[in-house]
Design an enzyme around this catalytic site. Structure first.
Site, PDB file in Angstrom:
ATOM      1  N   GLU A 119       0.827  -1.202   0.000  1.00 47.09           N
ATOM      2  CA  GLU A 119       0.000   0.000   0.000  1.00 47.09           C
ATOM      3  C   GLU A 119       0.862   1.253   0.000  1.00 47.09           C
ATOM      4  OE1 GLU A 119      -3.931  -1.365   2.521  1.00 47.09           O
ATOM      5  OE2 GLU A 119      -2.223  -0.559   3.631  1.00 47.09           O
ATOM      6  N   CYS A 120       0.650   2.130  -0.949  1.00 48.03           N
ATOM      7  CA  CYS A 120       1.277   3.445  -1.001  1.00 48.03           C
ATOM      8  C   CYS A 120       2.793   3.350  -0.823  1.00 48.03           C
ATOM      9  CB  CYS A 120       0.637   4.374   0.024  1.00 48.03           C
ATOM     10  SG  CYS A 120       0.909   6.128  -0.326  1.00 48.03           S
ATOM     11  N   GLY A 121       3.339   3.720   0.337  1.00 46.45           N
ATOM     12  CA  GLY A 121       4.781   3.619   0.539  1.00 46.45           C
ATOM     13  C   GLY A 121       5.299   2.211   0.368  1.00 46.45           C
TER      14      GLY A 121
END
Length: 429
Positions: free
Chosen positions: A319-321
């Site tokens: 997720e994301c990072g």
């Protein structure tokens, strides 16, 4: 029905000092031997890390979109059964967004205390305070806080014109030593602030000195509710979860959901160069890998272990990072390009301004989930998305969901309680 004092802390705008005041009240009451449970309205990972340190207990989200009314009610009821005080910090301004802080306070009958930055006003403070109190009939306003006043006289001027049913509860001084450090995405994480506990005590001292005589927390009836536990669809499954300063964006409710599904959770720190634990699935949550690229790149085994994990067909959610850490390249805000794990084709660039922000609804192949997006980077990848999110407020943020083998990645921070069965189906696949 359970009775527990509760207070909703809001403001006319972001940056007014909601988190500082909420943390000050929490730490003040904890020092008195009270059991305090704090909630944060809407999606946020950074404010809750501060509030958790202040209260000594995990901080959960209350969000009528991501979790729904029944989920929020169950969280409040659980807190009321074990706490002496419930504090709920709002998001943005009191009436901003759909659903707004006001919507949440009204849904559960929570008394509202608005924190107003008084640093650049005097008697206008009362006009703003009464406007907030009267804008939406039916909300229970119990008083206001004048934040960042320059003197006792300034605090008295701010109180002029306030009606008797909207008292000034506290006038907090403007003190540079009480300011929290910030970076892109918001406040610096609690685990990165070695002096945070001393600062929290200073906030509590300031609150104790500033609050007006007669201020008291009144018991509030909170409807009893128990959320139905999901079936143990992940019984016996071992899920490895990265958790440190680079991968710290984790909702406590997500961990509760995985445990309720029967999963065994094993945490590891990529920054500490801990090896990937033996597991059936991996979750790389969001965080700040862009600030620690060299340390992550120096991990002697992680990239290879993750590659073997995916090659074996085992699920990996990034997720994301967490997704940024798996790309071929990442260019940071200074313009320096770094090699990343190379498990996901593409590159990202961290820019100086916000790239995306908004609540998100997305259809996984296993079922619909909800969450949010908030990032400063942009992504280029040859992978076609298998799904695209939508924004309930009609905003332009609509994140893609990517899949390569057993690796699934997106900028979306998913809220697992929104569909535990879909989460279980992926992690069990």
């Amino acid at each position: 029905m359970t009775y527990c004092p509760a207070l909703f802390i809001s403001a006319p705008a972001s940056g007014s000092g909601k988190t500082c005041v909420t943390a000050a009240i929490a730490r003040s009451q904890v020092r008195r031997g009270q059991r305090v449970r704090v909630f944060k309205t809407g999606p946020d990972f950074l404010d809750p890390s501060i509030l958790e340190r202040a209260s000594g207990a995990p901080v959960y989200q209350l969000d009528l979109f991501m979790g729904g009314f029944a989920h929020c009610q169950a969280l409040l009821a659980a807190a009321a059964r074990e706490a002496d005080l419930i504090l709920v910090e709002g998001v943005m301004g009191l009436f901003d967004g759909k659903p707004s802080s006001a919507d949440l306070a009204a849904a559960f009958g929570l008394p509202v205390m608005c924190v107003i930055d008084a640093s650049a006003m005097a008697q206008t403070f009362a006009a703003l305070a009464t406007g907030l109190a009267n804008f939406r009939p039916g909300l229970q306003h119990c008083g206001v806080v004048a934040n960042r006043v320059g003197s006792e006289a300034h605090g008295r001027m701010a109180a002029e014109g306030l009606p008797d049913d909207l008292p000034l509860l506290a006038a907090l001084p403007r003190e540079p030593r009480l300011i929290l450090p910030e970076r892109h995405l918001g406040l610096v994480q609690a685990l990165e602030q070695p002096g945070l506990d001393a600062q929290l005590d200073a906030w509590a001292d300031a609150w104790d000195a500033a609050r007006r005589p007669g201020f008291a927390f009144k018991p509030l009836p909170i409807e009893d509710a128990i959320e139905t536990a999901p079936r143990p669809l992940l019984a016996g499954r071992r899920i490895a979860i990265a958790r440190d300063a680079a991968f710290g964006f984790i909702y406590p409710a997500n961990l509760d959901t995985l445990r309720a599904l029967g999963a065994e959770l094993h945490f590891f720190s990529p920054l500490a160069h801990e090896p990937l634990p033996a597991c059936d699935a991996v979750w790389l949550p969001g965080g700040y890998p862009e600030l620690r690229t060299e340390r992550l790149a120096a991990h002697p085994t992680l990239a290879g272990a993750l590659a073997r994990h995916v090659a074996a067909g085992k699920p990996l959610l990034a997720e994301c990072g967490g997704m940024l850490a798996l790309l071929d390249e990442l260019t940071d805000a200074a313009g320096d390009t770094h090699r990343m794990a190379g498990l996901l084709p593409g590159r990202a660039h961290v820019q100086q301004h916000l790239a995306a922000l908004g609540l998100q609804a997305i259809a996984w192949p296993e079922g619909p989930l909800r969450g949010h997006s908030y990032h400063y980077s942009t992504l280029e990848t040859p992978l076609p998305p298998i799904a695209k999110a939508s924004n309930p407020n009609g905003g332009k943020t609509a994140e893609a969901l990517y899949q390569q083998g057993s690796l699934r990645a997106s900028y979306v921070h998913h809220y697992f309680p929104s569909n535990p069965e879909a989460v279980a189906a992926f992690f069990k696949s």
